[in-house]
Design an enzyme around this catalytic site. Structure first.
Site, PDB file in Angstrom:
ATOM      1  CD  GLN A  52      20.776   5.045  21.876  1.00 24.04           C
ATOM      2  OE1 GLN A  52      19.597   5.379  21.936  1.00 24.04           O
ATOM      3  NE2 GLN A  52      21.417   4.529  22.910  1.00 24.04           N
ATOM      4  CB  CYS A 100      22.957   5.936  27.653  1.00 24.26           C
ATOM      5  SG  CYS A 100      22.881   6.039  25.859  1.00 24.26           S
ATOM      6  CD  GLU A 143      16.424   8.223  24.106  1.00 23.07           C
ATOM      7  OE1 GLU A 143      17.178   7.969  23.159  1.00 23.07           O
ATOM      8  OE2 GLU A 143      16.512   7.642  25.212  1.00 23.07           O
ATOM      9  CG  HIS A 146      21.287   9.333  21.735  1.00 19.40           C
ATOM     10  ND1 HIS A 146      22.538   8.798  21.904  1.00 19.40           N
ATOM     11  CD2 HIS A 146      20.566   8.905  22.794  1.00 19.40           C
ATOM     12  CE1 HIS A 146      22.562   8.072  23.016  1.00 19.40           C
ATOM     13  NE2 HIS A 146      21.376   8.127  23.584  1.00 19.40           N
TER      14      HIS A 146
HETATM   15 NI    NI Z   1      20.924   7.076  25.343  1.00 20.58          NI
END
Ligand code: NI
Length: 172
Positions: A52, A100, A143, A146
Site C-alpha cells: 500500500q 481500506c 492485510e 494485500h
Molecule cells: Ni486494506
C-alpha cells in the site's frame, strides 16, 4: 521517519503478489516498518500492508487499542507480521463492514473466516504464532490479502454491499 502516500485502488502495485522478506533485522526493514506505522497512525488505519506504500514485500502491520474508524472493534495487539501464513480453523464465517486506506471513503460487507491461526515473523525474525477470532482474524485476513494482490471489493458477493461511509453510516 515519514508518512507515505497510500496507493489507491487502480494502482498496479496493489494487484501484484508481494515478495517474501529474506533478511530480518536490517535497517532497511526497520525503516519500512517505521514508515508503515507513521502512515497508519496518520490515517487512523487498523492495519497496513507494505504494497500500500509501494513496497511489494510480504510485510503487514496492524493493531490498536481503540480505532475511530472501527468504534465497535475489540483491541488488537500492535503487530509486525512478515511472511505470514494463515490457516483457517473450522468453517465458520462472519460478515462485517470493512474499509481500506487504499479505497478511501468507502465500506464493503465482506465475509471472512471467523477463526484462524496465523504464523510469521516479526522484524527481528522472531516467530509469531497466534490463534485468533473476530475482528483480529478479519484484520489479518484483510492485510494478508494485500500481499496477494487482493483488495476487499474483489471479495464482495454483491456490489450493492459497498457504499460511501457517509451514506452507510451517517452517524459515524
Ligand atoms: Ni486494506
Amino acid at each position: 521517519m515519514a508518512i507515505k502516500r497510500v496507493l489507491k485502488m487502480g494502482d498496479p502495485v496493489l494487484y501484484r503478489k508481494a515478495e517474501p522478506v529474506e533478511q530480518f533485522d536490517t535497517p532497511e526493514l526497520q525503516a519500512l516498518i517505521t514508515d508503515m506505522f507513521d502512515t497508519m497512525a496518520a490515517l487512523n488505519g487498523a492495519g497496513l500492508a507494505a504494497p500500500q506504500i509501494g513496497v511489494s514485500m510480504r510485510v503487514v502491520i496492524f493493531g490498536f487499542e481503540t480505532n475511530p474508524r472501527y468504534p465497535d472493534a475489540e483491541p488488537v495487539p500492535q503487530t509486525v507480521l512478515i511472511n505470514p501464513v494463515i490457516e483457517v480453523i473450522g468453517e465458520e464465517t462472519e460478515e462485517d463492514w470493512e474499509g481500506c486506506l487504499s479505497v478511501p471513503g468507502l465500506r464493503g460487507l465482506v465475509t471472512r473466516f471467523a477463526n484462524i491461526r496465523y504464523r510469521g515473523h516479526n522484524q527481528q525474525g522472531e516467530p509469531i504464532d497466534r490463534t485468533v477470532s473476530g475482528f483480529h482474524a478479519r484484520v489479518v485476513q484483510h492485510e494478508c490479502d494485500h500481499l496477494d494482490g487482493i483488495l476487499y471489493p474483489m471479495r464482495l458477493k454483491d456490489i450493492r454491499h459497498m457504499g460511501f461511509e457517509e451514506a452507510l453510516f451517517p452517524d459515524l
